[in-house]
Design a protein around this motif. Structure first.
Motif, short mmCIF file in Angstrom:
data_model
loop_
_atom_site.label_atom_id
_atom_site.label_comp_id
_atom_site.label_asym_id
_atom_site.label_seq_id
_atom_site.Cartn_x
_atom_site.Cartn_y
_atom_site.Cartn_z
N ILE A 44 -2.73 5.20 8.08
CA ILE A 44 -3.23 5.01 6.71
C ILE A 44 -3.31 6.34 5.97
CG2 ILE A 44 -5.23 4.31 5.35
CD1 ILE A 44 -5.74 2.13 7.47
N ALA A 45 -3.81 7.37 6.64
CA ALA A 45 -3.96 8.68 6.01
C ALA A 45 -2.62 9.27 5.59
CB ALA A 45 -4.68 9.64 6.96
N ASN A 46 -1.56 8.91 6.30
CA ASN A 46 -0.22 9.44 6.01
C ASN A 46 0.69 8.38 5.40
OD1 ASN A 46 -0.09 12.31 7.34
ND2 ASN A 46 -1.10 11.02 8.86
N ALA A 47 0.08 7.38 4.79
CA ALA A 47 0.83 6.19 4.37
C ALA A 47 1.96 6.49 3.39
CB ALA A 47 -0.12 5.16 3.77
N ILE A 48 1.73 7.35 2.39
CA ILE A 48 2.78 7.62 1.41
C ILE A 48 3.96 8.33 2.06
CG2 ILE A 48 3.36 8.99 -0.64
CD1 ILE A 48 0.74 8.25 -1.85
N HIS A 49 3.67 9.34 2.86
CA HIS A 49 4.75 10.07 3.55
C HIS A 49 5.54 9.12 4.45
CE1 HIS A 49 6.69 13.58 5.43
NE2 HIS A 49 6.62 12.87 6.54
N MET A 92 -5.07 1.41 -1.30
CA MET A 92 -5.83 2.51 -1.91
C MET A 92 -5.07 3.82 -1.81
SD MET A 92 -9.79 1.72 -0.79
CE MET A 92 -10.32 3.34 -1.37
N GLN A 93 -4.39 4.04 -0.67
CA GLN A 93 -3.59 5.25 -0.51
C GLN A 93 -2.42 5.28 -1.49
OE1 GLN A 93 -3.89 8.00 1.59
NE2 GLN A 93 -5.92 7.21 2.08
N PHE A 94 -1.89 4.12 -1.81
CA PHE A 94 -0.72 4.03 -2.69
C PHE A 94 -1.07 4.03 -4.18
CE2 PHE A 94 1.27 1.43 0.98
CZ PHE A 94 1.76 2.57 1.57
N GLU A 95 -2.35 3.86 -4.50
CA GLU A 95 -2.75 3.75 -5.90
C GLU A 95 -2.25 4.94 -6.72
OE1 GLU A 95 -6.93 3.26 -6.36
OE2 GLU A 95 -6.94 1.20 -5.62
N GLY A 96 -1.69 4.63 -7.87
CA GLY A 96 -1.15 5.68 -8.73
C GLY A 96 0.27 6.07 -8.40
N LEU A 126 7.03 4.82 -5.70
CA LEU A 126 7.35 4.23 -4.40
C LEU A 126 8.38 3.11 -4.54
CD1 LEU A 126 3.77 4.01 -2.81
CD2 LEU A 126 5.62 5.53 -2.10
N SER A 127 8.28 2.36 -5.62
CA SER A 127 9.20 1.24 -5.84
C SER A 127 10.63 1.72 -6.10
CB SER A 127 8.72 0.39 -7.01
OG SER A 127 7.46 -0.20 -6.73
N CYS A 128 10.78 2.97 -6.50
CA CYS A 128 12.10 3.54 -6.78
C CYS A 128 12.68 4.27 -5.58
CB CYS A 128 12.04 4.49 -7.97
SG CYS A 128 11.64 3.66 -9.53
N ASN A 129 11.96 4.24 -4.48
CA ASN A 129 12.41 4.89 -3.25
C ASN A 129 13.07 3.87 -2.34
OD1 ASN A 129 11.68 5.59 -0.19
ND2 ASN A 129 11.80 7.54 -1.31
N SER A 179 10.25 1.16 -1.28
CA SER A 179 10.33 -0.08 -2.05
C SER A 179 10.12 -1.29 -1.15
CB SER A 179 11.67 -0.18 -2.79
OG SER A 179 12.75 -0.16 -1.88
N ASN A 180 10.59 -1.20 0.10
CA ASN A 180 10.37 -2.30 1.05
C ASN A 180 8.89 -2.43 1.41
OD1 ASN A 180 13.19 -2.95 1.39
ND2 ASN A 180 13.39 -1.09 2.58
N VAL A 181 8.20 -1.32 1.46
CA VAL A 181 6.76 -1.34 1.73
C VAL A 181 6.01 -2.00 0.58
CG1 VAL A 181 4.72 0.09 2.09
CG2 VAL A 181 6.87 0.69 3.22
N VAL A 182 6.40 -1.67 -0.67
CA VAL A 182 5.75 -2.28 -1.83
C VAL A 182 5.96 -3.80 -1.82
CG1 VAL A 182 5.63 -2.38 -4.35
CG2 VAL A 182 5.97 -0.18 -3.21
#
Length: 202
Positions: A65-70, A98-102, A107-110, A114-117
């Motif tokens: 969770i802490a590294n979710a965006i990466h 919450m980690q993805f907020e903002g 992320l959707s353009c990656n 995008s699959n995660v979204v």
């Protein structure tokens, strides 16, 4: 630092639960980012998340969770995040979102994120889906998603899960951008989905 021979992934993956020591799980949690972004390591990590319980599994989940965006943007790490979302464990999906907020538009353009979204939409329920969609709608870059190679698929998924006024807002957004979408290969896909929806309500 504990190192893990990823070529031995099958030994770890198929070892019975009672033979996997707390030491091994702690080592995996301590090296979560390294393992999750490795071709073989991501499979090991998914198996640990699936099959184990207890303190070290909780530490492992917390590291993911802490590294979710990466991880979401990584060719292998995104599968780990998707697996965690798919478990639908109370509280975990909310913490990931919450980690993805903002960052949901970027992320959707990656290619990988995008699959995660999309997984967030299908696995997290109406409340979280609405939260993500409101972030889309409020973004000045939302129109970019309609013609993005990966964002267009996210928008199509959004249309599948959205309801009420949020769905109407998305449909109006597509309608307003229709001239641009018709001249774009990815925009045409969004328009096709839009046309199907409108024909069903004709």
């Amino acid at each position: 630092m504990t190192t893990f021979p990823f070529q031995s992934k099958h030994t770890i993956k198929f070892t019975p639960t009672n033979l996997v020591t707390e030491y091994l799980l702690k080592g995996i949690a301590d090296n979560c980012l390294q393992i999750a972004t490795n071709k073989h390591g991501c499979s090991v990590l998914q198996s640990c998340v699936d099959h184990f319980q207890g303190e070290y599994r909780e530490s492992l989940v917390a590291e993911i969770i802490a590294n979710a965006i990466h991880l979401a943007e990584d060719p292998y790490g995104n599968y780990v995040v998707q697996r965690l979302l798919g478990l639908k464990t109370p509280g975990i999906n909310e913490n990931l979102v919450m980690q993805f907020e903002g960052s949901f538009v970027s992320l959707s353009c990656n290619k990988y994120a995008s699959n995660v979204v999309e997984k967030c939409f299908t696995e997290s329920g109406e409340e979280i889906s609405s939260q993500i969609l409101m972030e889309f709608i409020r973004s000045p870059e939302v129109s970019m998603l309609l013609i993005n190679p990966f964002g267009n698929s996210v928008i199509q998924s959004a249309l599948s899960v959205s309801k009420g006024s949020i769905r109407s807002t998305l449909l109006n957004l597509i309608r307003a951008n229709a001239p641009t979408l018709r001249s774009n290969r990815y925009g045409k896909k969004v328009l096709d989905r839009f046309d199907k929806i409108m024909s069903q309500h004709a």
